[in-house]
Design a protein around this motif. Structure first.
Motif, PDB file in Angstrom:
ATOM      1  N   GLU A 157      -3.890 -48.494 -35.335  1.00 42.39           N
ATOM      2  CA  GLU A 157      -4.351 -49.032 -35.799  1.00 42.39           C
ATOM      3  C   GLU A 157      -5.067 -48.959 -37.556  1.00 42.39           C
ATOM      4  OE1 GLU A 157      -6.751 -50.220 -33.153  1.00 42.39           O
ATOM      5  OE2 GLU A 157      -5.699 -51.631 -31.456  1.00 42.39           O
ATOM      6  N   ARG A 158      -5.704 -47.131 -36.833  1.00 41.45           N
ATOM      7  CA  ARG A 158      -6.321 -46.604 -37.936  1.00 41.45           C
ATOM      8  C   ARG A 158      -5.418 -46.176 -38.850  1.00 41.45           C
ATOM      9  NH1 ARG A 158      -8.850 -47.468 -33.786  1.00 41.45           N
ATOM     10  NH2 ARG A 158     -10.669 -47.301 -33.142  1.00 41.45           N
ATOM     11  N   GLY A 159      -4.083 -46.624 -39.172  1.00 40.73           N
ATOM     12  CA  GLY A 159      -2.815 -45.448 -40.125  1.00 40.73           C
ATOM     13  C   GLY A 159      -3.435 -44.001 -39.822  1.00 40.73           C
ATOM     14  N   VAL A 160      -3.550 -43.174 -38.482  1.00 39.15           N
ATOM     15  CA  VAL A 160      -3.939 -41.741 -38.452  1.00 39.15           C
ATOM     16  C   VAL A 160      -2.891 -41.635 -37.688  1.00 39.15           C
ATOM     17  CG1 VAL A 160      -4.561 -40.135 -37.123  1.00 39.15           C
ATOM     18  CG2 VAL A 160      -5.950 -42.143 -37.901  1.00 39.15           C
ATOM     19  N   PRO A 161      -1.961 -40.452 -38.518  1.00 36.01           N
ATOM     20  CA  PRO A 161      -0.322 -39.989 -37.922  1.00 36.01           C
ATOM     21  C   PRO A 161      -0.726 -39.135 -36.722  1.00 36.01           C
ATOM     22  CG  PRO A 161      -1.272 -38.386 -39.913  1.00 36.01           C
ATOM     23  CD  PRO A 161      -2.363 -39.565 -39.771  1.00 36.01           C
ATOM     24  N   ARG A 162       0.329 -39.203 -35.741  1.00 34.42           N
ATOM     25  CA  ARG A 162      -0.404 -38.499 -34.500  1.00 34.42           C
ATOM     26  C   ARG A 162      -0.343 -37.025 -34.554  1.00 34.42           C
ATOM     27  NH1 ARG A 162      -0.782 -39.873 -28.648  1.00 34.42           N
ATOM     28  NH2 ARG A 162      -0.179 -38.457 -27.464  1.00 34.42           N
ATOM     29  N   ALA A 163       0.033 -35.852 -35.749  1.00 31.10           N
ATOM     30  CA  ALA A 163      -0.089 -34.408 -35.706  1.00 31.10           C
ATOM     31  C   ALA A 163      -1.608 -34.753 -36.049  1.00 31.10           C
ATOM     32  CB  ALA A 163       0.495 -34.441 -37.114  1.00 31.10           C
ATOM     33  N   MET A 164      -2.916 -35.493 -36.292  1.00 32.07           N
ATOM     34  CA  MET A 164      -3.789 -34.723 -36.609  1.00 32.07           C
ATOM     35  C   MET A 164      -4.426 -34.966 -35.483  1.00 32.07           C
ATOM     36  SD  MET A 164      -4.759 -35.437 -39.989  1.00 32.07           S
ATOM     37  CE  MET A 164      -6.956 -35.622 -39.320  1.00 32.07           C
ATOM     38  N   LEU A 165      -3.897 -35.760 -33.846  1.00 35.11           N
ATOM     39  CA  LEU A 165      -4.690 -35.257 -32.481  1.00 35.11           C
ATOM     40  C   LEU A 165      -3.978 -34.120 -31.768  1.00 35.11           C
ATOM     41  CD1 LEU A 165      -6.228 -37.103 -30.421  1.00 35.11           C
ATOM     42  CD2 LEU A 165      -4.275 -37.977 -29.891  1.00 35.11           C
ATOM     43  N   LYS A 166      -2.557 -33.625 -32.488  1.00 36.71           N
ATOM     44  CA  LYS A 166      -1.988 -33.257 -31.786  1.00 36.71           C
ATOM     45  C   LYS A 166      -1.268 -32.221 -32.957  1.00 36.71           C
ATOM     46  CE  LYS A 166       0.713 -32.005 -28.041  1.00 36.71           C
ATOM     47  NZ  LYS A 166       2.219 -33.049 -26.832  1.00 36.71           N
ATOM     48  N   PRO A 167      -2.367 -31.173 -33.646  1.00 39.28           N
ATOM     49  CA  PRO A 167      -0.805 -30.312 -34.259  1.00 39.28           C
ATOM     50  C   PRO A 167       0.039 -29.391 -34.475  1.00 39.28           C
ATOM     51  CG  PRO A 167      -3.939 -29.483 -34.479  1.00 39.28           C
ATOM     52  CD  PRO A 167      -3.073 -30.752 -33.495  1.00 39.28           C
ATOM     53  N   PHE A 168      -0.404 -29.454 -33.311  1.00 41.13           N
ATOM     54  CA  PHE A 168       1.181 -28.108 -32.816  1.00 41.13           C
ATOM     55  C   PHE A 168       1.478 -28.319 -31.715  1.00 41.13           C
ATOM     56  CE2 PHE A 168      -3.010 -26.095 -31.970  1.00 41.13           C
ATOM     57  CZ  PHE A 168      -2.672 -25.368 -30.720  1.00 41.13           C
ATOM     58  N   GLU A 169       2.954 -28.100 -31.366  1.00 45.09           N
ATOM     59  CA  GLU A 169       2.957 -27.678 -30.219  1.00 45.09           C
ATOM     60  C   GLU A 169       3.020 -26.632 -29.536  1.00 45.09           C
ATOM     61  OE1 GLU A 169       4.474 -30.742 -28.708  1.00 45.09           O
ATOM     62  OE2 GLU A 169       4.564 -31.755 -30.259  1.00 45.09           O
ATOM     63  N   LEU A 170       3.480 -26.190 -28.397  1.00 44.68           N
ATOM     64  CA  LEU A 170       3.223 -25.612 -27.507  1.00 44.68           C
ATOM     65  C   LEU A 170       4.527 -25.138 -26.592  1.00 44.68           C
ATOM     66  CD1 LEU A 170       2.094 -22.492 -27.398  1.00 44.68           C
ATOM     67  CD2 LEU A 170       0.648 -23.519 -25.204  1.00 44.68           C
ATOM     68  N   THR A 171       5.897 -23.885 -27.410  1.00 43.09           N
ATOM     69  CA  THR A 171       6.874 -23.730 -26.313  1.00 43.09           C
ATOM     70  C   THR A 171       7.018 -22.417 -26.010  1.00 43.09           C
ATOM     71  OG1 THR A 171       8.259 -23.814 -27.929  1.00 43.09           O
ATOM     72  CG2 THR A 171       7.739 -25.209 -27.735  1.00 43.09           C
ATOM     73  N   ARG A 172       8.133 -22.758 -24.523  1.00 47.72           N
ATOM     74  CA  ARG A 172       8.104 -20.971 -23.953  1.00 47.72           C
ATOM     75  C   ARG A 172       8.993 -20.372 -23.814  1.00 47.72           C
ATOM     76  NH1 ARG A 172       4.179 -20.502 -18.054  1.00 47.72           N
ATOM     77  NH2 ARG A 172       2.062 -21.052 -19.598  1.00 47.72           N
ATOM     78  N   GLN A 173       9.263 -19.614 -24.480  1.00 46.43           N
ATOM     79  CA  GLN A 173      10.588 -18.630 -24.373  1.00 46.43           C
ATOM     80  C   GLN A 173      10.849 -17.985 -23.599  1.00 46.43           C
ATOM     81  OE1 GLN A 173      12.236 -18.515 -28.465  1.00 46.43           O
ATOM     82  NE2 GLN A 173      14.038 -17.679 -27.773  1.00 46.43           N
ATOM     83  N   ASN A 174      12.046 -18.148 -22.662  1.00 43.46           N
ATOM     84  CA  ASN A 174      12.328 -16.653 -21.887  1.00 43.46           C
ATOM     85  C   ASN A 174      13.169 -15.675 -22.208  1.00 43.46           C
ATOM     86  OD1 ASN A 174      12.597 -15.339 -19.494  1.00 43.46           O
ATOM     87  ND2 ASN A 174      15.260 -16.009 -19.336  1.00 43.46           N
ATOM     88  N   VAL A 175      13.054 -14.135 -22.465  1.00 47.49           N
ATOM     89  CA  VAL A 175      13.639 -13.080 -22.565  1.00 47.49           C
ATOM     90  C   VAL A 175      14.040 -12.093 -21.886  1.00 47.49           C
ATOM     91  CG1 VAL A 175      11.747 -13.246 -25.365  1.00 47.49           C
ATOM     92  CG2 VAL A 175      11.026 -11.695 -23.312  1.00 47.49           C
ATOM     93  N   ALA A 176      14.043 -12.411 -20.619  1.00 43.69           N
ATOM     94  CA  ALA A 176      14.300 -11.899 -19.955  1.00 43.69           C
ATOM     95  C   ALA A 176      15.850 -12.574 -19.970  1.00 43.69           C
ATOM     96  CB  ALA A 176      13.587 -11.437 -18.535  1.00 43.69           C
ATOM     97  N   PRO A 177      16.826 -11.034 -20.060  1.00 43.83           N
ATOM     98  CA  PRO A 177      18.033 -11.752 -19.165  1.00 43.83           C
ATOM     99  C   PRO A 177      18.322 -12.527 -17.881  1.00 43.83           C
ATOM    100  CG  PRO A 177      18.260  -9.481 -18.462  1.00 43.83           C
ATOM    101  CD  PRO A 177      16.653  -9.764 -19.456  1.00 43.83           C
ATOM    102  N   PRO A 178      19.004 -13.164 -17.728  1.00 43.90           N
ATOM    103  CA  PRO A 178      19.558 -13.765 -16.835  1.00 43.90           C
ATOM    104  C   PRO A 178      19.861 -13.393 -14.971  1.00 43.90           C
ATOM    105  CG  PRO A 178      21.009 -14.764 -17.748  1.00 43.90           C
ATOM    106  CD  PRO A 178      20.306 -13.522 -18.463  1.00 43.90           C
ATOM    107  N   GLU A 179      19.910 -11.723 -14.900  1.00 48.10           N
ATOM    108  CA  GLU A 179      19.776 -10.880 -13.504  1.00 48.10           C
ATOM    109  C   GLU A 179      18.527 -10.603 -13.604  1.00 48.10           C
ATOM    110  OE1 GLU A 179      21.392  -8.491 -17.159  1.00 48.10           O
ATOM    111  OE2 GLU A 179      21.615 -10.915 -16.099  1.00 48.10           O
ATOM    112  N   LYS A 180      17.706 -10.700 -14.396  1.00 46.00           N
ATOM    113  CA  LYS A 180      16.475 -10.071 -14.279  1.00 46.00           C
ATOM    114  C   LYS A 180      15.555 -11.143 -13.648  1.00 46.00           C
ATOM    115  CE  LYS A 180      16.264  -5.887 -17.360  1.00 46.00           C
ATOM    116  NZ  LYS A 180      14.770  -5.428 -18.114  1.00 46.00           N
ATOM    117  N   VAL A 181      15.887 -12.648 -14.192  1.00 48.45           N
ATOM    118  CA  VAL A 181      15.272 -13.812 -14.005  1.00 48.45           C
ATOM    119  C   VAL A 181      15.232 -13.698 -12.376  1.00 48.45           C
ATOM    120  CG1 VAL A 181      14.507 -16.316 -14.150  1.00 48.45           C
ATOM    121  CG2 VAL A 181      14.762 -14.932 -15.934  1.00 48.45           C
ATOM    122  N   GLY A 182      16.843 -14.033 -11.926  1.00 48.17           N
ATOM    123  CA  GLY A 182      17.009 -14.059 -10.587  1.00 48.17           C
ATOM    124  C   GLY A 182      16.474 -13.696  -9.950  1.00 48.17           C
ATOM    125  N   GLY A 183      16.961 -11.312  -9.873  1.00 44.66           N
ATOM    126  CA  GLY A 183      16.385 -10.825  -9.222  1.00 44.66           C
ATOM    127  C   GLY A 183      14.493 -11.407  -9.233  1.00 44.66           C
TER     128      GLY A 183
END
Length: 411
Positions: A157-183
């Motif tokens: 309604e106000r012509g405001v882009p979504r990025a004004m309310l949510k200026p950035f996304e936060l993600t997680r990335q696993n760096v451990a190999p699968p066997e360490k995660v499983g262990g």
């Protein structure tokens, strides 16, 4: 010490032990069938229960909201919720599992949303109950989606882009190999199972070859043979050790086959999820993986701990006059064995030089690291040597006790 005499005693006692039904069950039946039965029975039952619960449409109550027709109408058309008549005893009905959840709308909820005033929606649920949790989750998702749509509409309604309310996304990335995660996920369970199996595999043969022979009156016959007592001890001890190692090895093979079959079934489910576009990547990530070399090396660490268990159980059983009395001596040790193994599963307890010298706990901590692919060779050597020293001391104790008449023939 005459090794030929030791071998003769070993083969004789092994043959007699294999004739005992309790030994056969503890050595072969339990380790071979236990893991497949637990894995497939528990897995199948859990999957069926969860699917059945997810397929149900939970009954909920809506408290208030008579002055807010918009949200009540949207809530009433939700396909995953069934609204029932509102009553005052909703708390008791939720506690008695007659109602899955309830949601309370504040006064003038629609008007508060239009005017931008803060409003609070309360969800009543039965914490820890599966069906109530799913119902509360559906209500929570509904109001989150409702809130997101309302925010998006106001921004448009106000012509405001979504990025004004949510200026950035936060993600997680696993760096451990699968066997360490499983262990990290299931690595603490494996040493507990290995240690418990090594102990239980040695328990029944140790009692049968000592207190059992006393009860049957065959101990005197064996002592009259032209074989030294040290040779008799080593022959009997090797039978107990064989039973302990066989239990662990058979259980390990059974576990590998079971998890292999489970992985194939899981892969089939994952492929179906990928084909439907319903979270195949998440399903693949959920499957724990163990380091194969670390798993095999953790099995080699069973040898000194199995020697320790076999000699201690053999010696304690010597003090008993009957099989039943030996059980009363040995059975409480299960708790003593499990406590340090379970202690290794607690977060924040890592392998150190001090802990590497504590029996049972050191092997449990090391196995947890090995299945994760962490090979700390100085710690591995220290644990193997320290556990071997404890095992040798307990075996020497067994020989000393077997040479004491007061232990063998106590009245």
């Amino acid at each position: 010490m005459n090794m030929r005499h030791v071998t003769t005693v070993y083969l004789k006692e092994l043959r007699d032990s294999l004739r005992d039904r309790r030994t056969l069950v503890s050595m072969f039946v339990i380790p071979t069938l236990l893991m497949p039965i637990i894995f497939f029975t528990f897995g199948t039952f859990t999957t069926k229960v969860v699917r059945k619960v997810r397929a149900e449409t939970p009954a909920i109550m809506v408290l208030g909201g008579e002055d807010s027709p918009k949200v009540r109408s949207a809530l009433g058309t939700h396909p995953r919720l069934r609204i029932v008549k509102t009553t005052d005893d909703f708390r008791a009905r939720i506690s008695e599992k007659k109602l899955r959840a309830a949601v309370e709308l504040p006064r003038d909820f629609d008007q508060s949303l239009e005017e931008g005033r803060l409003a609070t929606v309360t969800i009543f649920t039965y914490e820890g109950e599966l069906r109530s949790g799913f119902a509360a989750g559906e209500i929570d998702r509904f109001f989150r989606d409702y809130r997101e749509k309302l925010i998006q509409a106001r921004l448009d309604e106000r012509g405001v882009p979504r990025a004004m309310l949510k200026p950035f996304e936060l993600t997680r990335q696993n760096v451990a190999p699968p066997e360490k995660v499983g262990g990290n996920m299931i690595g603490g369970i494996i040493p507990c199972v290995i240690i418990l199996l090594a102990f239980s595999g040695a328990m029944y043969p140790a009692m049968d070859l000592t207190a059992g022979e006393k009860e049957r009156g065959t101990m005197e016959t064996l002592l009259c043979s032209p074989v030294g007592r040290t040779e008799i001890v080593f022959g009997k001890f090797l039978v107990v050790l064989t039973a302990s190692l066989a239990t662990v090895v058979l259980s390990a093979l059974s576990t590998v086959v079971t998890f292999g079959a489970g992985a194939l079934l899981f892969a089939r489910e994952t492929m179906a999820a990928v084909a439907q576009g319903t979270g195949g990547a998440a399903a693949r990530a959920a499957l724990p993986s163990l380091h194969p070399g670390g798993f095999l090396l953790s099995l080699t660490m069973v040898l000194p701990i199995a020697i320790l268990f076999s000699s201690v159980l053999f010696t304690l059983s010597l003090f008993a006059k009957s099989y039943k009395e030996a059980q009363s001596y040995v059975s409480p040790l299960v708790i003593v064995v499990l406590l340090p193994a379970m202690l290794a599963t607690l977060p924040g307890i890592d392998l150190s030089t001090t802990l590497a010298c504590i029996p049972i706990l050191n092997v449990a901590l090391l196995c947890k690291e090995l299945v994760s692919g962490i090979f700390n060779w100085p710690s591995i050597a220290l644990i193997f040597v320290s556990t071997s020293v404890y095992a040798a001391a307990s075996l020497a104790w067994a020989v000393k006790m077997f040479n004491r008449e007061s232990v063998l023939f106590r009245s």
